[in-house]
Design a protein around this motif. Sequence first.
Motif, PDB file in Angstrom:
ATOM      1  N   GLY A 106       0.809  -1.209   0.000  1.00 33.62           N
ATOM      2  CA  GLY A 106       0.000   0.000   0.000  1.00 33.62           C
ATOM      3  C   GLY A 106       0.844   1.261   0.000  1.00 33.62           C
ATOM      4  N   ILE A 107       1.894   1.259   0.797  1.00 35.63           N
ATOM      5  CA  ILE A 107       2.803   2.410   0.854  1.00 35.63           C
ATOM      6  C   ILE A 107       3.462   2.625  -0.509  1.00 35.63           C
ATOM      7  CG2 ILE A 107       4.994   3.210   1.830  1.00 35.63           C
ATOM      8  CD1 ILE A 107       4.069   1.803   4.471  1.00 35.63           C
ATOM      9  N   GLN A 108       3.889   1.551  -1.140  1.00 36.10           N
ATOM     10  CA  GLN A 108       4.498   1.669  -2.466  1.00 36.10           C
ATOM     11  C   GLN A 108       3.505   2.211  -3.487  1.00 36.10           C
ATOM     12  OE1 GLN A 108       6.845  -1.727  -3.837  1.00 36.10           O
ATOM     13  NE2 GLN A 108       7.041  -2.435  -1.723  1.00 36.10           N
ATOM     14  N   ALA A 109       2.251   1.751  -3.413  1.00 36.69           N
ATOM     15  CA  ALA A 109       1.221   2.234  -4.330  1.00 36.69           C
ATOM     16  C   ALA A 109       0.954   3.727  -4.134  1.00 36.69           C
ATOM     17  CB  ALA A 109      -0.070   1.433  -4.142  1.00 36.69           C
ATOM     18  N   LEU A 110       0.915   4.164  -2.879  1.00 29.53           N
ATOM     19  CA  LEU A 110       0.670   5.574  -2.599  1.00 29.53           C
ATOM     20  C   LEU A 110       1.865   6.440  -3.005  1.00 29.53           C
ATOM     21  CD1 LEU A 110      -1.169   5.419   0.835  1.00 29.53           C
ATOM     22  CD2 LEU A 110      -2.136   5.697  -1.453  1.00 29.53           C
ATOM     23  N   THR A 111       3.053   5.906  -2.866  1.00 30.76           N
ATOM     24  CA  THR A 111       4.246   6.632  -3.293  1.00 30.76           C
ATOM     25  C   THR A 111       4.218   6.844  -4.800  1.00 30.76           C
ATOM     26  OG1 THR A 111       5.550   5.759  -1.462  1.00 30.76           O
ATOM     27  CG2 THR A 111       6.767   6.590  -3.351  1.00 30.76           C
ATOM     28  N   GLY A 114       1.173   9.569  -5.515  1.00 30.26           N
ATOM     29  CA  GLY A 114       1.344  10.975  -5.165  1.00 30.26           C
ATOM     30  C   GLY A 114       2.767  11.463  -5.112  1.00 30.26           C
ATOM     31  N   LYS A 115       3.716  10.577  -5.410  1.00 30.03           N
ATOM     32  CA  LYS A 115       5.146  10.918  -5.374  1.00 30.03           C
ATOM     33  C   LYS A 115       5.590  11.367  -3.977  1.00 30.03           C
ATOM     34  CE  LYS A 115       5.490  10.211  -9.820  1.00 30.03           C
ATOM     35  NZ  LYS A 115       4.141   9.672 -10.057  1.00 30.03           N
ATOM     36  N   ALA A 116       4.808  11.019  -2.963  1.00 31.91           N
ATOM     37  CA  ALA A 116       5.162  11.377  -1.587  1.00 31.91           C
ATOM     38  C   ALA A 116       6.109  10.340  -1.005  1.00 31.91           C
ATOM     39  CB  ALA A 116       3.912  11.486  -0.725  1.00 31.91           C
ATOM     40  N   GLN A 117       6.897  10.770  -0.051  1.00 35.44           N
ATOM     41  CA  GLN A 117       7.830   9.889   0.647  1.00 35.44           C
ATOM     42  C   GLN A 117       7.563   9.982   2.152  1.00 35.44           C
ATOM     43  OE1 GLN A 117      10.013   7.932  -0.986  1.00 35.44           O
ATOM     44  NE2 GLN A 117       9.497   8.778  -3.002  1.00 35.44           N
ATOM     45  N   VAL A 118       7.969   8.967   2.869  1.00 32.73           N
ATOM     46  CA  VAL A 118       7.889   9.009   4.327  1.00 32.73           C
ATOM     47  C   VAL A 118       8.702  10.202   4.824  1.00 32.73           C
ATOM     48  CG1 VAL A 118       8.494   7.798   6.457  1.00 32.73           C
ATOM     49  CG2 VAL A 118       7.561   6.519   4.510  1.00 32.73           C
ATOM     50  N   GLY A 119       8.146  10.946   5.772  1.00 28.06           N
ATOM     51  CA  GLY A 119       8.829  12.121   6.310  1.00 28.06           C
ATOM     52  C   GLY A 119       8.363  13.436   5.711  1.00 28.06           C
ATOM     53  N   LEU A 124       1.518   8.546   5.092  1.00 22.48           N
ATOM     54  CA  LEU A 124       2.602   7.565   5.042  1.00 22.48           C
ATOM     55  C   LEU A 124       3.389   7.564   6.342  1.00 22.48           C
ATOM     56  CD1 LEU A 124       4.107   8.032   1.444  1.00 22.48           C
ATOM     57  CD2 LEU A 124       2.432   6.343   2.225  1.00 22.48           C
ATOM     58  N   ASP A 125       3.377   8.705   7.026  1.00 26.17           N
ATOM     59  CA  ASP A 125       4.130   8.813   8.280  1.00 26.17           C
ATOM     60  C   ASP A 125       3.416   8.132   9.450  1.00 26.17           C
ATOM     61  OD1 ASP A 125       6.373  10.381   7.288  1.00 26.17           O
ATOM     62  OD2 ASP A 125       4.856  11.915   6.906  1.00 26.17           O
ATOM     63  N   VAL A 126       2.213   7.636   9.211  1.00 22.05           N
ATOM     64  CA  VAL A 126       1.535   6.742  10.152  1.00 22.05           C
ATOM     65  C   VAL A 126       1.645   5.303   9.661  1.00 22.05           C
ATOM     66  CG1 VAL A 126      -0.704   6.071  11.118  1.00 22.05           C
ATOM     67  CG2 VAL A 126      -0.047   8.479  11.025  1.00 22.05           C
ATOM     68  N   LEU A 127       1.417   5.110   8.375  1.00 28.07           N
ATOM     69  CA  LEU A 127       1.430   3.754   7.821  1.00 28.07           C
ATOM     70  C   LEU A 127       2.791   3.080   7.956  1.00 28.07           C
ATOM     71  CD1 LEU A 127      -0.635   4.177   4.519  1.00 28.07           C
ATOM     72  CD2 LEU A 127      -1.315   2.978   6.610  1.00 28.07           C
ATOM     73  N   ASP A 128       3.862   3.809   7.719  1.00 28.72           N
ATOM     74  CA  ASP A 128       5.176   3.167   7.727  1.00 28.72           C
ATOM     75  C   ASP A 128       5.611   2.722   9.125  1.00 28.72           C
ATOM     76  OD1 ASP A 128       7.492   2.336   6.109  1.00 28.72           O
ATOM     77  OD2 ASP A 128       8.576   3.773   7.358  1.00 28.72           O
ATOM     78  N   PRO A 129       5.461   3.549  10.168  1.00 24.23           N
ATOM     79  CA  PRO A 129       5.804   3.053  11.513  1.00 24.23           C
ATOM     80  C   PRO A 129       4.952   1.853  11.931  1.00 24.23           C
ATOM     81  CG  PRO A 129       5.671   5.441  11.523  1.00 24.23           C
ATOM     82  CD  PRO A 129       5.144   4.987  10.195  1.00 24.23           C
ATOM     83  N   VAL A 130       3.675   1.855  11.563  1.00 22.19           N
ATOM     84  CA  VAL A 130       2.816   0.708  11.878  1.00 22.19           C
ATOM     85  C   VAL A 130       3.301  -0.522  11.119  1.00 22.19           C
ATOM     86  CG1 VAL A 130       0.490  -0.236  11.602  1.00 22.19           C
ATOM     87  CG2 VAL A 130       0.799   2.067  12.533  1.00 22.19           C
ATOM     88  N   ARG A 131       3.656  -0.341   9.864  1.00 22.23           N
ATOM     89  CA  ARG A 131       4.197  -1.462   9.075  1.00 22.23           C
ATOM     90  C   ARG A 131       5.448  -2.027   9.724  1.00 22.23           C
ATOM     91  NH1 ARG A 131       8.469  -2.271   6.348  1.00 22.23           N
ATOM     92  NH2 ARG A 131       9.096  -0.079   6.529  1.00 22.23           N
ATOM     93  N   GLN A 132       6.344  -1.154  10.154  1.00 21.19           N
ATOM     94  CA  GLN A 132       7.575  -1.612  10.791  1.00 21.19           C
ATOM     95  C   GLN A 132       7.287  -2.408  12.060  1.00 21.19           C
ATOM     96  OE1 GLN A 132      10.887   1.253  11.058  1.00 21.19           O
ATOM     97  NE2 GLN A 132       9.733   2.600   9.697  1.00 21.19           N
ATOM     98  N   LEU A 133       6.319  -1.940  12.843  1.00 20.06           N
ATOM     99  CA  LEU A 133       5.956  -2.639  14.075  1.00 20.06           C
ATOM    100  C   LEU A 133       5.396  -4.026  13.765  1.00 20.06           C
ATOM    101  CD1 LEU A 133       5.401  -2.828  17.109  1.00 20.06           C
ATOM    102  CD2 LEU A 133       3.277  -1.539  16.711  1.00 20.06           C
ATOM    103  N   LEU A 134       4.524  -4.108  12.777  1.00 18.14           N
ATOM    104  CA  LEU A 134       3.936  -5.395  12.416  1.00 18.14           C
ATOM    105  C   LEU A 134       4.960  -6.339  11.804  1.00 18.14           C
ATOM    106  CD1 LEU A 134       0.535  -4.203  10.906  1.00 18.14           C
ATOM    107  CD2 LEU A 134       0.921  -5.257  13.143  1.00 18.14           C
ATOM    108  N   GLN A 135       5.953  -5.760  11.158  1.00 15.34           N
ATOM    109  CA  GLN A 135       6.993  -6.568  10.525  1.00 15.34           C
ATOM    110  C   GLN A 135       7.913  -7.199  11.568  1.00 15.34           C
ATOM    111  OE1 GLN A 135       9.595  -4.380   7.764  1.00 15.34           O
ATOM    112  NE2 GLN A 135       8.983  -5.842   6.191  1.00 15.34           N
ATOM    113  N   GLY A 166       5.911  18.081   2.512  1.00 16.08           N
ATOM    114  CA  GLY A 166       6.549  17.944   1.204  1.00 16.08           C
ATOM    115  C   GLY A 166       5.557  17.810   0.075  1.00 16.08           C
ATOM    116  N   ARG A 167       4.300  17.486   0.411  1.00 18.29           N
ATOM    117  CA  ARG A 167       3.274  17.311  -0.612  1.00 18.29           C
ATOM    118  C   ARG A 167       1.990  17.994  -0.152  1.00 18.29           C
ATOM    119  NH1 ARG A 167       5.828  16.130  -4.932  1.00 18.29           N
ATOM    120  NH2 ARG A 167       3.840  15.494  -5.864  1.00 18.29           N
TER     121      ARG A 167
END
Length: 199
Positions: A106-111, A114-119, A124-135, A166-167
């Motif tokens: 999902g993060i890759q699809a959104l990137t 919208g060409k957005a990046q984490v940070g 994405l700045d909520v989705l990525d930390p949650v992804r890391q925790l689940l991983q 940034g976006r």
Amino acid sequence: MNHTPLIEAATQTLIDHVDELTALDQAIGDGDHGLNMRRGAQAIQAKLELLRAQSFNEALKTMGLTCMSTIGGSSGPVFGTLLITLGKELPAEPSTADMARALDAGIQALTRLGKAQVGQKTLLDVLDPVRQLLQAPGDLSGPALLARVRECADASVKATAHMEAGRGRSSFLGERALGHIDPGSRSMALIIGSVCATL
């Protein structure tokens, strides 16, 4: 998995927080995020009977398409793309690892969308930390893991206040957007929190 209670909880949470989301967006955006998210949530609630009859994956796709057709601005494509991607990636009975992998997709699809990046002060700045925790949940599982996911999402939202955008429209504000949390991130955290509380 009975997905109907999750849908009811997530959509009602967005509706209940419309004023908060509107106020957040008035500070750094167009001011319509809360109303847009409520419109999408109500449109999904109107399809509950259909969603109840569908499989988990079909329901995610239906909700994604509904978001795209009813939510104004960039939020429609963003939340719609995320839901459709999760619908493609998740098995009917997802494990923690499945959720992490699907969120990564999902993060890759959104990137790409919208060409957005984490940070960059987006959801994405909520989705990525949650992804890391689940991983890498360590010894956490069951209710303890769900509670930690909610904490992670809430903390990640607060962290967006210290990021320069940034976006999106808030990116035009530069440093003036500092001190304000991202409305889309807050919506994402509300959805995650309501799902965790219902599981």
